[in-house]
Scaffold this motif. Structure first.
Motif, PDB file in Angstrom:
ATOM      1  N   LYS A 151       0.836  -1.188   0.000  1.00  0.00           N
ATOM      2  CA  LYS A 151       0.000   0.000   0.000  1.00  0.00           C
ATOM      3  C   LYS A 151       0.877   1.246   0.000  1.00  0.00           C
ATOM      4  O   LYS A 151       1.824   1.359   0.769  1.00  0.00           O
ATOM      5  CB  LYS A 151      -0.914   0.007   1.228  1.00  0.00           C
ATOM      6  N   SER A 179      -6.804  12.626  -2.526  1.00  0.00           N
ATOM      7  CA  SER A 179      -7.504  11.610  -1.738  1.00  0.00           C
ATOM      8  C   SER A 179      -7.705  12.093  -0.306  1.00  0.00           C
ATOM      9  O   SER A 179      -6.912  12.873   0.226  1.00  0.00           O
ATOM     10  CB  SER A 179      -6.702  10.302  -1.729  1.00  0.00           C
ATOM     11  N   GLU A 181      -8.747  10.627   3.624  1.00  0.00           N
ATOM     12  CA  GLU A 181      -8.992   9.497   4.519  1.00  0.00           C
ATOM     13  C   GLU A 181      -9.300  10.024   5.904  1.00  0.00           C
ATOM     14  O   GLU A 181      -8.740  11.039   6.339  1.00  0.00           O
ATOM     15  CB  GLU A 181      -7.776   8.567   4.572  1.00  0.00           C
ATOM     16  N   ASN A 182     -10.188   9.306   6.596  1.00  0.00           N
ATOM     17  CA  ASN A 182     -10.568   9.678   7.960  1.00  0.00           C
ATOM     18  C   ASN A 182     -10.263   8.525   8.907  1.00  0.00           C
ATOM     19  O   ASN A 182     -10.481   7.354   8.562  1.00  0.00           O
ATOM     20  CB  ASN A 182     -12.065   9.999   8.037  1.00  0.00           C
ATOM     21  N   ARG A 183      -9.774   8.871  10.080  1.00  0.00           N
ATOM     22  CA  ARG A 183      -9.543   7.875  11.114  1.00  0.00           C
ATOM     23  C   ARG A 183     -10.011   8.422  12.453  1.00  0.00           C
ATOM     24  O   ARG A 183      -9.899   9.615  12.724  1.00  0.00           O
ATOM     25  CB  ARG A 183      -8.050   7.520  11.222  1.00  0.00           C
ATOM     26  N   TRP A 245      -1.820   6.840  11.310  1.00  0.00           N
ATOM     27  CA  TRP A 245      -1.667   6.929   9.857  1.00  0.00           C
ATOM     28  C   TRP A 245      -0.476   6.140   9.347  1.00  0.00           C
ATOM     29  O   TRP A 245      -0.553   5.491   8.318  1.00  0.00           O
ATOM     30  CB  TRP A 245      -1.501   8.388   9.440  1.00  0.00           C
ATOM     31  N   SER A 250      -2.510  -0.688   9.434  1.00  0.00           N
ATOM     32  CA  SER A 250      -3.317  -0.292   8.281  1.00  0.00           C
ATOM     33  C   SER A 250      -4.305  -1.392   7.933  1.00  0.00           C
ATOM     34  O   SER A 250      -3.994  -2.573   7.991  1.00  0.00           O
ATOM     35  CB  SER A 250      -2.399  -0.017   7.087  1.00  0.00           C
TER      36      SER A 250
END
Length: 368
Positions: A151, A179, A181-183, A245, A250
């Motif tokens: 990745k 892009s 991304e949410n965490r 992150w 992941s």
């Protein structure tokens, strides 16, 4: 599992004593021809046909005696439908380790591989290059082409932290490619909004298109500076965000591409073959297991071969995997590619094809 040695050499792995070492030249030649006949046609070969094709003069009875010795060593067996012999998985392993001679590709074949894969590099998408590599390997091997890509570690444009609850924070990361991304971060104590603003400002001032792994490494090298510039609460947000992150947790650390399932249905000549392919298709659905198997190919140098029950994934379908890692300009392994097919693959041809395709992919991916 086997790692292929340099082209043109036949080498038995160190530390093991092959039964082939105990065979005389006549027995080796008969064994070689049984295996090569199987790889070419899949059919068992009998003593009469062997006696006619051998370079030395041997009667069918003498050939049968040698075949009996080879069978006693577990290298060949007699299927119930024929008086001929086929190699066992052990026999194939010894053939690959000790007798298989790997040549090199000609300029025409190299140009074909490079032009096919390069044609998709202009899209600016590594995925397009990898997908075409899978298609290419499938077409050249008449098996399934597989590509395992690590990745990507995204280059970051911006990061924000939003307070959801006293101890829960939403981290929003925007990549250079647009892009998002949410965490969700779960912290040990209540974090005020001011600490979140300070943490995001601190990170954004240092991102400048770098990856979070790069930034995390810098933070670890200059921990005293981090402690001096941020208060304790903001520092915890920064460290938690970077760990989330850039850490190993992941959700999908790899991308798996499989091309050419239909090729595996060709040349079926028995119900046993059809059942084997059905089992193989079931195996191909187990993506996590395939990723684990291909990850073994990242260890060490060169092309590796997994035959039949040597790997738990394909133990029922009796399939073979030929795989090798591909690397970036810094020689860092960034993925694995290869071929899945029946045990009677043309190893002498497939090994250099897989090896050269990996070299081409490595060069093109590194430019992306």
């Amino acid at each position: 599992m086997n790692q292929i040695r340099p082209p043109g050499r036949s080498v038995t792995p160190a530390g093991s004593r092959s039964p082939l070492a105990e065979l005389d030249l006549r027995s080796r030649e008969i064994f070689r021809r049984i295996v090569e006949a199987y790889l070419e046609s899949g059919e068992p070969v009998g003593s009469r046909n062997l006696s006619r094709s051998l370079p030395m003069s041997l009667s069918p009875a003498s050939v049968r005696n040698v075949m009996s010795d080879l069978e006693g060593l577990g290298l060949i067996y007699a299927p119930h439908t024929s008086a001929g012999r086929l190699p066992t998985e052990l026999g194939l392993r010894f053939f690959v380790d000790a007798l298989l001679e790997i040549g090199d590709l000609g300029e025409t074949e190299r140009s074909h591989i490079e032009s096919r894969v390069r044609a998709h590099a202009h899209d600016g998408s590594p995925e397009a290059v990898l997908a075409e590599a899978g298609n290419l390997l499938s077409g050249l091997s008449r098996g399934a082409g597989v590509v395992l890509a690590s990745k990507a570690d995204p280059r970051v444009k911006h990061i924000d932290f939003v307070r959801l609850e006293p101890r829960r924070v939403l981290a929003i990361l925007v990549g250079d490619d647009g892009s998002v991304e949410n965490r969700i971060l779960t912290l040990d104590e209540d974090i005020p909004p001011s600490a979140l603003v300070e943490a995001s400002n601190y990170l954004n001032a240092r991102l400048q298109g770098r990856t979070l792994n790069d930034l995390k490494a810098d933070m670890e090298r200059s921990r005293k500076a981090l402690e001096a510039e941020l208060d304790a609460l903001s520092r915890r947000v920064v460290e938690a965000g970077l760990a989330t992150w850039a850490g190993s947790g992941s959700e999908r650390p790899h991308t798996l591409i499989v091309r050419g399932h239909a090729n595996l249905l060709e040349n079926l000549n028995a119900l046993e073959d059809l059942e084997r392919i059905r089992l193989l298709f079931e195996d191909l659905e187990k993506q996590n297991d395939i990723i684990e198997l291909l990850a073994h190919a990242e260890r060490g140098e060169g092309v590796k071969i997994f035959i039949g029950s040597e790997n738990k994934l394909f133990s029922l379908s009796g399939s073979t995997v030929v795989a090798t890692p591909y690397r970036d300009a810094n020689r860092k392994i960034v993925g694995v590619l290869g071929v899945i097919g029946p045990t009677r693959l043309n190893y002498a041809r497939i090994v250099p094809v897989v090896e050269y395709t990996a070299q081409v992919v490595g060069r093109l991916i590194d430019r992306e």
